[in-house]
Design an enzyme around this catalytic site. Structure first.
Site, PDB file in Angstrom:
ATOM      1  CG  HIS B  94      -1.635   1.292   1.428  1.00 47.15           C
ATOM      2  ND1 HIS B  94      -2.406   1.853   0.439  1.00 47.15           N
ATOM      3  CD2 HIS B  94      -1.719   2.138   2.493  1.00 47.15           C
ATOM      4  CE1 HIS B  94      -2.945   2.988   0.888  1.00 47.15           C
ATOM      5  NE2 HIS B  94      -2.541   3.185   2.126  1.00 47.15           N
ATOM      6  CG  HIS B  96      -0.904   7.539   0.973  1.00 51.55           C
ATOM      7  ND1 HIS B  96      -1.459   8.387   1.897  1.00 51.55           N
ATOM      8  CD2 HIS B  96      -1.423   6.320   1.243  1.00 51.55           C
ATOM      9  CE1 HIS B  96      -2.254   7.703   2.719  1.00 51.55           C
ATOM     10  NE2 HIS B  96      -2.250   6.455   2.343  1.00 51.55           N
ATOM     11  CG  ASP B 119       3.608  -4.831 -21.601  1.00 55.78           C
ATOM     12  OD1 ASP B 119       3.186  -5.618 -22.462  1.00 55.78           O
ATOM     13  OD2 ASP B 119       4.483  -3.959 -21.837  1.00 55.78           O
ATOM     14  CG  HIS B 170      -6.879   5.321   1.515  1.00 57.05           C
ATOM     15  ND1 HIS B 170      -7.287   4.592   2.596  1.00 57.05           N
ATOM     16  CD2 HIS B 170      -5.545   5.456   1.657  1.00 57.05           C
ATOM     17  CE1 HIS B 170      -6.244   4.310   3.368  1.00 57.05           C
ATOM     18  NE2 HIS B 170      -5.186   4.825   2.811  1.00 57.05           N
ATOM     19  CE1 TYR B 228       9.771  -7.793 -22.100  1.00 57.88           C
ATOM     20  CE2 TYR B 228       9.983  -8.767 -19.913  1.00 57.88           C
ATOM     21  CZ  TYR B 228      10.249  -7.739 -20.798  1.00 57.88           C
ATOM     22  OH  TYR B 228      10.991  -6.663 -20.384  1.00 57.88           O
TER      23      TYR B 228
END
Lengths: 233, 233, 233, 233
Positions: B94, B96, B119, B170, B228
């Site tokens: 997580h 910001h 991708d 958020h 790839y």
């Protein structure tokens, strides 16, 4: 085999990292030895910080691996179309650099709004037409190269005067006489793209510079009448 | 206990710092050991430059602290909902980060405007519905996780093909098979978010790439047909 | 010859690199020794990382090379017009820095939207009128200088109170009593340009600060009543 | 005298440089010793790289210099108004950081568009009313402080819950219980300002988060019920 070219192509790849054009394993640079018709290209998906000249892959112009233990960049076939079509090209670079990719995603050509652009590109930076579904599902990378050539041929564009293109919905390709010049042009293209977007934010009605100013700057740096730089540089 | 996972989770947290996704004590990364059902997560409010593997906190899937002297990240309960619901997830991150948070604040999903996005994400980056007041005032962090799951279930989304989400008002959560892959996906999500905003500034009418191009790129890098990278990488 | 000035001009050029105003061989700084009427300027097209004081070129005010083995910057003649016209100028800098160049490409003067601007520029940052085709095709660089002077004269502007200008479709020139002050002003101009564009994005109707606030800040730092800084600094 | 506070105030000033909030001699941080009523502040116009604790200036709350050979920051009187009015403030920081200054120049308060903002500011970041000409021409710096206090009093704002403000047409001031916390809040304010501008570019109709979400985040980090971080950190 082709040790000097390996060194230069590695250096061109690293220049993309240093200038902030690529992160992780994004992007790829290649160079060609016109004498032997062999291409040196970045391997697929290998982190830049671990890459050595020996990791680079050598292929022929049909994409057959001549030397190297790793898979070549997945965009190899696009590079090869450019090398086969334009004999003046000695190096090719592909990135997903932020501003140039934003223009490619916006599917807008970059107009020549100032002399920085005119110093390097003679005319707008063109954008390809989107591929048809069948062109995507078969030989996608080769068809990407063909879409670039189609755009140049259809638009009467000269790859020596327009050293880069935006592939619609994808990102920029740039080229030059050498791999290092291709990397240099990719950096410039990103710089132009960022300034053009900022210009149009300030003034949505901003118009391209005059043909006279465009020519003055382009030919100050290119062709037999060039006066920029040092005679023996 | 779980020394290798501690090292990896610390490394995932530091990757967020190195890539400019977090400042001060912002952000958190965790990883799970599926054998024991134990989660290793960043402690709350500890500066990255001082963090050692021993500072990380180990909890079980109900959030009970098993090892560690520090409080776990305040977002722990969101991570746990994701681990309990999706067995394919081995790491959660997580942040910001600026551009992805701007999209979350704008409460707009990020459309797939180019192949860089394709991708990594099969479809747009979704945004959750805002929480109800009661969901905020009680078990807020757990309810944030539930809002993510609700968005995926309601939209028929597969977390293995869509490795991240924007929590409305958020910021982003990203995940992967490991903590390092979760951090990698958080970096990519920030990159996509920045380019998508730039694209729509250049051309407000820019439209998503075709399904064929989207699939071509996503499956070039994911699933059994992927080409790839290197076979043994 | 003019060793101290060579050192200062080199330092002014390197300041442009350190502050992110130039890449590769972009930009140029010069300084003048008013006693001898000699100008020290960056050579054309030489990378900054390799530049030494000895590489700089000394010319007279007519552009004749007095000392140096390399070609001077291609923008020399623009610098010379400024030195010949304004005796208060001791240093000149030209860059293609991103935000200031975007304003130059947008052909919009930068309004004084805040005190940062007012601390350095007394009034908006002006933009020149585009050159006529004949002015571009003959003596282009000199005519660029003349266009700057024409803009200042026509607008009743004082180069000591307005230490920079945007050349339409090209980029910024800045100046000062010394080469280092010119570089400093070029950095400030880029900073102002970036903030002005951001301000108008937030509020397209943002208006300039009042004359009283503008004067208060400008004269806090300039002229006999200045109180900013240290008396003997 | 006040050696520890000198060290902390120097560190707060250097934090502004490290985080990219100031260039050259821009910005200033101060701290107060409430026991003696003495303020330590950055000297005016001295480059950060040369600054030592001994260069800082000590004044009383009326601005009389108690110790120091250099002139104090020209914004001293604004700091003093804040210290005299709000006893909870132990440190003050002023910068011209790019995004927060753009909002100040736009004369728009920063709405609370997400939880990053809510973690630090309880409500929007307010903007002062422009000063009257007479307030600019006499005691300008003190009147700037008075305009901040007027905005807080008139708006019923609590400086402990709203640790910063935008001075119209000028730039941000931030504060905290210590000089370092003031610098921290200045960094956060810049971060919020940048994200809020980006959010409104993506979605001009973006609305503030709900009161419940705002409160949940603010009080998770502030007040007696805070749960963020470590109990003894």
């Amino acid at each position: 085999m082709l040790d000097a070219l390996r060194e230069e192509v590695l250096e061109a790849n690293l220049e993309l990292v240093r200038r902030g054009l690529v992160i992780y394993t994004f992007g790829n640079a290649s160079g060609i030895d016109r004498g032997s018709g062999l291409v040196v290209i970045k391997p697929s998906g290998v982190p830049y910080e671990k890459m050595t000249p020996a990791d680079l892959v050598i292929t022929d112009l049909e994409g057959r691996i001549i030397e190297g233990k790793l898979r070549p960049s997945s965009d190899l076939d696009t590079h090869l179309v450019l090398y086969r079509t334009y004999l003046s090209i000695g190096g090719v670079v592909h990135t997903h650099s932020e501003a140039a990719t934003a223009w490619a995603q916006a599917r807008k050509e970059i107009p020549c709004l100032g002399t920085t652009h005119a110093d390097y590109f003679h005319g707008p930076v063109p954008v390809t037409h989107p591929l048809e579904p069948a062109e995507i599902q078969n030989d996608y990378e080769e068809n990407t190269g063909i879409a670039i050539v189609r755009r140049f041929t259809g638009g009467g564009l000269n790859p020596s005067e327009v050293p880069g293109v935006l592939v619609a919905g994808h990102g920029p390709f740039a080229w030059g006489e050498t791999a290092l010049e291709a990397a240099h042009n990719a950096v410039i293209l990103e710089y132009l793209a960022k300034m053009a977007a900022a210009t149009l934010t300030i003034n949505p009605a901003a118009s391209p510079i005059s043909t006279e100013l465009h020519d003055q700057h382009f030919f100050r740096k290119h062709g037999s009448g060039a006066t920029y730089g040092q005679p023996d540089c």
